[in-house]
Design a protein around this motif. Structure first.
Motif, PDB file in Angstrom:
ATOM      1  N   VAL A 165       0.310  -6.134  27.105  1.00 16.32           N
ATOM      2  CA  VAL A 165      -0.046  -6.859  27.977  1.00 16.32           C
ATOM      3  C   VAL A 165       1.032  -8.186  28.529  1.00 16.32           C
ATOM      4  O   VAL A 165       1.669  -8.079  29.009  1.00 16.32           O
ATOM      5  CB  VAL A 165      -1.938  -6.990  28.405  1.00 16.32           C
ATOM      6  N   ASN A 166       0.567  -8.894  27.386  1.00 12.61           N
ATOM      7  CA  ASN A 166       1.389 -10.182  27.423  1.00 12.61           C
ATOM      8  C   ASN A 166       3.041  -9.764  27.118  1.00 12.61           C
ATOM      9  O   ASN A 166       3.817 -10.219  27.855  1.00 12.61           O
ATOM     10  CB  ASN A 166       1.080 -10.716  26.072  1.00 12.61           C
ATOM     11  N   GLU A 167       3.146  -8.761  26.793  1.00 13.36           N
ATOM     12  CA  GLU A 167       4.845  -8.264  26.336  1.00 13.36           C
ATOM     13  C   GLU A 167       5.304  -7.612  27.529  1.00 13.36           C
ATOM     14  O   GLU A 167       6.795  -8.053  27.949  1.00 13.36           O
ATOM     15  CB  GLU A 167       5.040  -7.689  24.602  1.00 13.36           C
ATOM     16  N   LEU A 168       4.219  -6.882  28.158  1.00 19.12           N
ATOM     17  CA  LEU A 168       4.812  -5.855  29.316  1.00 19.12           C
ATOM     18  C   LEU A 168       5.007  -7.178  31.367  1.00 19.12           C
ATOM     19  O   LEU A 168       6.133  -7.084  31.753  1.00 19.12           O
ATOM     20  CB  LEU A 168       4.017  -5.357  29.790  1.00 19.12           C
ATOM     21  N   ASN A 169       3.957  -7.853  30.904  1.00 16.20           N
ATOM     22  CA  ASN A 169       3.966  -8.975  31.319  1.00 16.20           C
ATOM     23  C   ASN A 169       5.767  -9.561  31.530  1.00 16.20           C
ATOM     24  O   ASN A 169       6.099 -10.364  33.026  1.00 16.20           O
ATOM     25  CB  ASN A 169       2.899  -9.488  31.402  1.00 16.20           C
ATOM     26  N   ASP A 170       5.838 -10.177  30.997  1.00 18.58           N
ATOM     27  CA  ASP A 170       6.777 -11.272  30.283  1.00 18.58           C
ATOM     28  C   ASP A 170       8.163 -11.259  31.050  1.00 18.58           C
ATOM     29  O   ASP A 170       9.041 -11.436  30.999  1.00 18.58           O
ATOM     30  CB  ASP A 170       6.937 -11.630  28.628  1.00 18.58           C
ATOM     31  N   ARG A 171       7.932  -9.501  30.903  1.00 23.71           N
ATOM     32  CA  ARG A 171       9.160  -8.182  30.872  1.00 23.71           C
ATOM     33  C   ARG A 171       8.983  -7.779  32.286  1.00 23.71           C
ATOM     34  O   ARG A 171       9.959  -7.406  33.101  1.00 23.71           O
ATOM     35  CB  ARG A 171       9.626  -7.584  30.018  1.00 23.71           C
ATOM     36  N   HIS A 172       8.277  -8.263  33.496  1.00 20.27           N
ATOM     37  CA  HIS A 172       7.438  -7.737  34.103  1.00 20.27           C
ATOM     38  C   HIS A 172       7.894  -6.531  35.024  1.00 20.27           C
ATOM     39  O   HIS A 172       8.359  -5.536  35.418  1.00 20.27           O
ATOM     40  CB  HIS A 172       8.842  -8.412  35.550  1.00 20.27           C
ATOM     41  N   LEU A 173       7.561  -5.833  33.210  1.00 23.28           N
ATOM     42  CA  LEU A 173       7.285  -4.703  34.086  1.00 23.28           C
ATOM     43  C   LEU A 173       5.697  -4.200  33.751  1.00 23.28           C
ATOM     44  O   LEU A 173       4.492  -5.142  32.992  1.00 23.28           O
ATOM     45  CB  LEU A 173       7.296  -3.798  32.414  1.00 23.28           C
ATOM     46  N   VAL A 174       5.486  -2.811  34.760  1.00 24.00           N
ATOM     47  CA  VAL A 174       3.662  -3.079  34.540  1.00 24.00           C
ATOM     48  C   VAL A 174       2.990  -1.957  33.536  1.00 24.00           C
ATOM     49  O   VAL A 174       3.339  -1.654  32.601  1.00 24.00           O
ATOM     50  CB  VAL A 174       3.492  -1.597  35.300  1.00 24.00           C
ATOM     51  N   ALA A 175       1.878  -3.192  33.450  1.00 16.60           N
ATOM     52  CA  ALA A 175       1.143  -2.895  31.744  1.00 16.60           C
ATOM     53  C   ALA A 175      -0.084  -2.238  32.778  1.00 16.60           C
ATOM     54  O   ALA A 175      -1.135  -2.589  33.292  1.00 16.60           O
ATOM     55  CB  ALA A 175       0.584  -4.332  31.610  1.00 16.60           C
ATOM     56  N   MET A 176       0.033  -0.471  32.365  1.00 11.83           N
ATOM     57  CA  MET A 176      -1.125   0.439  32.642  1.00 11.83           C
ATOM     58  C   MET A 176      -2.156   0.504  31.584  1.00 11.83           C
ATOM     59  O   MET A 176      -2.608   1.399  31.071  1.00 11.83           O
ATOM     60  CB  MET A 176      -0.247   1.458  33.118  1.00 11.83           C
ATOM     61  N   VAL A 177      -3.332  -0.374  32.405  1.00 10.07           N
ATOM     62  CA  VAL A 177      -3.918  -0.184  30.942  1.00 10.07           C
ATOM     63  C   VAL A 177      -5.240   0.395  31.785  1.00 10.07           C
ATOM     64  O   VAL A 177      -5.706   0.741  32.439  1.00 10.07           O
ATOM     65  CB  VAL A 177      -4.730  -1.244  31.347  1.00 10.07           C
ATOM     66  N   GLU A 178      -5.743   1.968  30.885  1.00  7.82           N
ATOM     67  CA  GLU A 178      -6.573   2.468  31.093  1.00  7.82           C
ATOM     68  C   GLU A 178      -7.736   2.596  29.763  1.00  7.82           C
ATOM     69  O   GLU A 178      -7.718   3.019  29.315  1.00  7.82           O
ATOM     70  CB  GLU A 178      -6.447   4.423  30.669  1.00  7.82           C
ATOM     71  N   PRO A 179      -8.736   2.094  30.918  1.00  5.54           N
ATOM     72  CA  PRO A 179     -10.053   1.229  29.995  1.00  5.54           C
ATOM     73  C   PRO A 179     -11.505   1.968  29.636  1.00  5.54           C
ATOM     74  O   PRO A 179     -11.382   2.713  31.494  1.00  5.54           O
ATOM     75  CB  PRO A 179     -10.567   0.639  30.442  1.00  5.54           C
ATOM     76  N   PHE A 180     -11.741   2.439  29.462  1.00  4.88           N
ATOM     77  CA  PHE A 180     -13.292   3.525  29.414  1.00  4.88           C
ATOM     78  C   PHE A 180     -14.504   2.416  28.169  1.00  4.88           C
ATOM     79  O   PHE A 180     -14.347   2.131  26.658  1.00  4.88           O
ATOM     80  CB  PHE A 180     -13.102   5.006  28.322  1.00  4.88           C
ATOM     81  N   LEU A 181     -15.373   2.580  28.831  1.00  5.61           N
ATOM     82  CA  LEU A 181     -16.726   2.060  27.695  1.00  5.61           C
ATOM     83  C   LEU A 181     -17.751   3.437  27.311  1.00  5.61           C
ATOM     84  O   LEU A 181     -17.467   4.522  27.275  1.00  5.61           O
ATOM     85  CB  LEU A 181     -18.071   1.496  28.864  1.00  5.61           C
ATOM     86  N   SER A 182     -17.597   3.263  25.203  1.00  7.26           N
ATOM     87  CA  SER A 182     -16.896   4.432  24.877  1.00  7.26           C
ATOM     88  C   SER A 182     -18.087   4.455  23.879  1.00  7.26           C
ATOM     89  O   SER A 182     -18.429   3.560  23.550  1.00  7.26           O
ATOM     90  CB  SER A 182     -15.789   4.734  24.148  1.00  7.26           C
ATOM     91  N   THR A 183     -18.774   5.823  23.423  1.00  5.25           N
ATOM     92  CA  THR A 183     -19.463   5.735  22.234  1.00  5.25           C
ATOM     93  C   THR A 183     -19.414   6.727  21.405  1.00  5.25           C
ATOM     94  O   THR A 183     -19.014   8.200  21.676  1.00  5.25           O
ATOM     95  CB  THR A 183     -21.177   5.900  22.767  1.00  5.25           C
ATOM     96  N   TRP A 184     -19.001   6.739  19.944  1.00  2.00           N
ATOM     97  CA  TRP A 184     -19.750   8.089  19.674  1.00  2.00           C
ATOM     98  C   TRP A 184     -21.402   9.032  19.464  1.00  2.00           C
ATOM     99  O   TRP A 184     -22.307   7.952  19.385  1.00  2.00           O
ATOM    100  CB  TRP A 184     -20.157   7.871  17.180  1.00  2.00           C
ATOM    101  N   GLN A 185     -21.048  10.041  19.378  1.00  2.00           N
ATOM    102  CA  GLN A 185     -21.898  10.593  19.716  1.00  2.00           C
ATOM    103  C   GLN A 185     -21.561  12.570  19.006  1.00  2.00           C
ATOM    104  O   GLN A 185     -20.307  12.984  19.331  1.00  2.00           O
ATOM    105  CB  GLN A 185     -22.149  10.933  20.855  1.00  2.00           C
ATOM    106  N   ASP A 186     -22.388  12.456  17.779  1.00  2.00           N
ATOM    107  CA  ASP A 186     -21.842  13.673  17.396  1.00  2.00           C
ATOM    108  C   ASP A 186     -20.436  13.837  16.646  1.00  2.00           C
ATOM    109  O   ASP A 186     -20.093  15.033  16.398  1.00  2.00           O
ATOM    110  CB  ASP A 186     -22.638  14.547  17.897  1.00  2.00           C
ATOM    111  N   GLY A 187     -20.825  12.000  16.293  1.00  2.00           N
ATOM    112  CA  GLY A 187     -19.179  12.238  15.573  1.00  2.00           C
ATOM    113  C   GLY A 187     -18.057  12.234  15.948  1.00  2.00           C
ATOM    114  O   GLY A 187     -17.265  12.375  15.478  1.00  2.00           O
TER     115      GLY A 187
END
Length: 290
Positions: A165-187
Motif C-alpha cells: 500500500v505504501n509503495e503504490l501510494n508513493d507512486r500514485h497507483l491504486v492499491a486495491m486491497v481485497e480483505p476477508f476475515l478468514s478461519t481454518w475449517q477442516d484443513g
C-alpha cells in the motif's frame, strides 16, 4: 485468427521477449479508471496463479490458457468494459494481443496462498511489485488480504500488504486491497461472509499503510451492504466470486452498486465462464448494471 495470434505470442516469448516491454510502452492508457457510465467494469483473471483453476463442476476450466485468453479477448472488447486484473503472465499475453489499449490494468501482487494448501493464509508477494507496475504503465496492484485471527502468520500478511500500500501510494497507483476475515475449517481456509465479519475486515484493511489516498477496496457482496459499505469512505469495487445463481447475483450486485462508495465491479469466472457459454452476453448484462 486467435490460433495465429497465440502462435505469435509463443514465437515472441522464444525469440523476442523484449517485445513485451515495447508493447507496454506503446499501449494507449485509459484516460480514467471509470468508463463512460461513470463506473469501473474490470475483468479478473488472476485465479490460476493461486492454483484455483476450477469453475462450477470443472476443476480445470481455467487451466487451458489458450481458451482463457480467447474468453478474455471477447470480454475486453465488449462496450463498457473498463479494465482487467491479472498476473504478469496473462497481462503480457494480452499486451502482445493488443487488447489493452484504453483499458485500466491492475497487476495481482500476492499469490503464494495456494488454494487448498496448508500455508494458504501465508499469502506472500510472488507477483507484481509497485516498481514494475509503474514501469509497465499500469494503474495499480491488487492484494488479497485474508485475516485469520487464530493463525500466527496473519501479522506478516498485514505487514506485507501495508508495505505494498505504501509503495503504490508513493507512486500514485491504486492499491486495491481485497480483505476477508478468514478461519481454518477442516484443513481449509474459509472466508466469513457475514456482514459483521466483512465490516471488521474493511476497518482493518482501511488502516493499512502510512497513506491511503490511493487505496481502494475490493469487497464481496453480502447481505446488508448499506451498513457494510458505510464502514469506510474508500472507493469500493464489488467482486463477483463464483456464482451459482446468476439472476440472484446480478440482482445483489445492482442493489450494492447504489451505495455511494461503490465504484463498479471486478468479476472474473462468472463472466468468463457463464453456464450458458455466452461470454459476451454475460459481460453485457453486468455492464448494464452500471
Amino acid at each position: 485468427m486467435l490460433s495465429d495470434n497465440l502462435s505469435r505470442i509463443v514465437d515472441v516469448r522464444v525469440h523476442n521477449p523484449g517485445a513485451i516491454a515495447e508493447a507496454a510502452a506503446r499501449r494507449v492508457k485509459a484516460t480514467s479508471l471509470l468508463g463512460g457510465h461513470g463506473r469501473a467494469m474490470i475483468i479478473a483473471a488472476d485465479h490460476p496463479a493461486r492454483g484455483a483453476n476450477g469453475v462450477g463442476g470443472d476443476p480445470n476450466a481455467m487451466a487451458d490458457r489458450f481458451e482463457l485468453l480467447d474468453r478474455l479477448c471477447v470480454a475486453l472488447q465488449r462496450p463498457g468494459v473498463t479494465g482487467v486484473l491479472a498476473t504478469a503472465d496473462i497481462l503480457e499475453d494480452l499486451l502482445l494481443l493488443g487488447v489493452l489499449d484504453g483499458k485500466s490494468v491492475f497487476g495481482s501482487m500476492n499469490r503464494a496462498g495456494l488454494a487448498g494448501s496448508v500455508f494458504e493464509i501465508d499469502d506472500r508477494f510472488t507477483g507484481y511489485d509497485a516498481e514494475t507496475l509503474a514501469a509497465m504503465g499500469f494503474d495499480g496492484g491488487k492484494m488479497l488480504t485474508r485475516i485469520a485471527l487464530e493463525d500466527p502468520t496473519t501479522p506478516s500478511v498485514l505487514t506485507e500488504t501495508a508495505r505494498a500500500v505504501n509503495e503504490l501510494n508513493d507512486r500514485h497507483l491504486v492499491a486495491m486491497v481485497e480483505p476477508f476475515l478468514s478461519t481454518w475449517q477442516d484443513g481449509r481456509i474459509r472466508n466469513d461472509l457475514s456482514p459483521d465479519a466483512v465490516v471488521k475486515s474493511i476497518t482493518i484493511a482501511s488502516g493499512l499503510g502510512r497513506r491511503t489516498a490511493y487505496t481502494w477496496l475490493k469487497l464481496p457482496v453480502v447481505p446488508d451492504m448499506e451498513r457494510v459499505l458505510a464502514s469506510s469512505t474508500m472507493p469500493a469495487l464489488l467482486l463477483g466470486g463464483e456464482v451459482t445463481d446468476p439472476d440472484a447475483a446480478f440482482t445483489s450486485w445492482g442493489k450494492a452498486l447504489k451505495q455511494p462508495t461503490a465504484q463498479g465491479l471486478v468479476v472474473g469466472r462468472s463472466l468468463l465462464y457463464p453456464s450458458n457459454g455466452d461470454v459476451a452476453g454475460a459481460v453485457d448484462k453486468a455492464v448494464s448494471l452500471l
